[in-house]
Design an enzyme around this catalytic site. Structure first.
Site, PDB file in Angstrom:
ATOM      1  N   CYS A   7       0.828  -1.199   0.000  1.00  0.00           N
ATOM      2  CA  CYS A   7       0.000   0.000   0.000  1.00  0.00           C
ATOM      3  C   CYS A   7       0.866   1.254   0.000  1.00  0.00           C
ATOM      4  CB  CYS A   7      -0.940  -0.005   1.203  1.00  0.00           C
ATOM      5  SG  CYS A   7      -2.370   1.079   0.958  1.00  0.00           S
ATOM      6  N   ASP A 124      -5.902  -2.334  11.499  1.00  0.00           N
ATOM      7  CA  ASP A 124      -4.730  -1.469  11.557  1.00  0.00           C
ATOM      8  C   ASP A 124      -4.594  -0.960  13.000  1.00  0.00           C
ATOM      9  OD1 ASP A 124      -2.575   0.078  10.806  1.00  0.00           O
ATOM     10  OD2 ASP A 124      -3.654   1.273   9.330  1.00  0.00           O
TER      11      ASP A 124
END
Length: 195
Positions: A7, A124
């Site tokens: 990412c 996350d």
């Protein structure tokens, strides 16, 4: 091997490195406050060069639906990753499968997951005021016994030194790495990606 998403891709060169080392997906962050923000017109110049087998993910934070739709259609993205306070109803109205991010800290309540009908959950690290990209790991034990039929993608401070341990602890469906494979925010490091 477990699928890996790289990412925070900001250049074609970094996308190419991720693809060459076998990334299953690449993520582009369309959020102005991120140090890894990229503008859609920059991505448009190279996105068609990415092989079809590599999934292309657009990352958004509390963005207007209309803007997401425009970007996703222009770039022909495969998935929409939502990193803000998006509601289940908001997720239901997306035009591509949704990866919904949750920030895990001591106050994380897994019961909220039952409200979402999405393609995958991404976990996350919770850090006040930051929607992601902290480079810090969370206590994986908080989700290690999670019961869900929705695939789990694990993120948050992952790198070559802790990746095997996290896979063993959480047994996610996929992992998402960002700052752990960078030389500086928004610049990927080929050696780290290779590791």
């Amino acid at each position: 091997m477990i699928p890996v998403k790289i990412c925070g891709i900001t250049t074609y060169e970094d996308a190419e490195i991720a693809v060459n080392y076998g990334a299953s997906a690449i993520g582009m962050i369309f959020y102005q406050d991120s140090p890894r923000n990229i503008y859609p017109d920059k991505v448009e110049a190279w996105i068609s060069s990415i092989p079809e087998k590599v999934k292309k993910v657009g990352v958004f934070v509390n963005e207007k639906r209309k803007n997401i739709k425009t970007i996703v259609e222009e770039l022909d993205l495969d998935y929409i990753q939502l990193h803000g306070d998006e509601s289940p109803e908001y997720c239901d109205k997306m035009i591509r499968p949704v990866i919904k991010a949750f920030h895990v800290g001591t106050h994380f309540d897994p019961a909220v997951l039952g409200n979402f009908q999405v393609h995958a959950f991404l976990f996350d690290t919770y850090q006040k005021g930051k929607p992601g990209g902290t480079g810090i790991s969370f206590n994986w034990g908080l989700i290690s016994n999670l019961k869900t039929n929705t695939p789990i993608i694990l993120s948050g401070g992952l790198n070559s030194e802790n990746i095997n341990k996290v896979i063993e602890t959480v047994q996610p469906s996929a992992i998402d790495v960002n700052s752990g494979v960078e030389s500086e925010p928004g610049v990927k490091d080929e050696d780290k990606i290779n590791e």
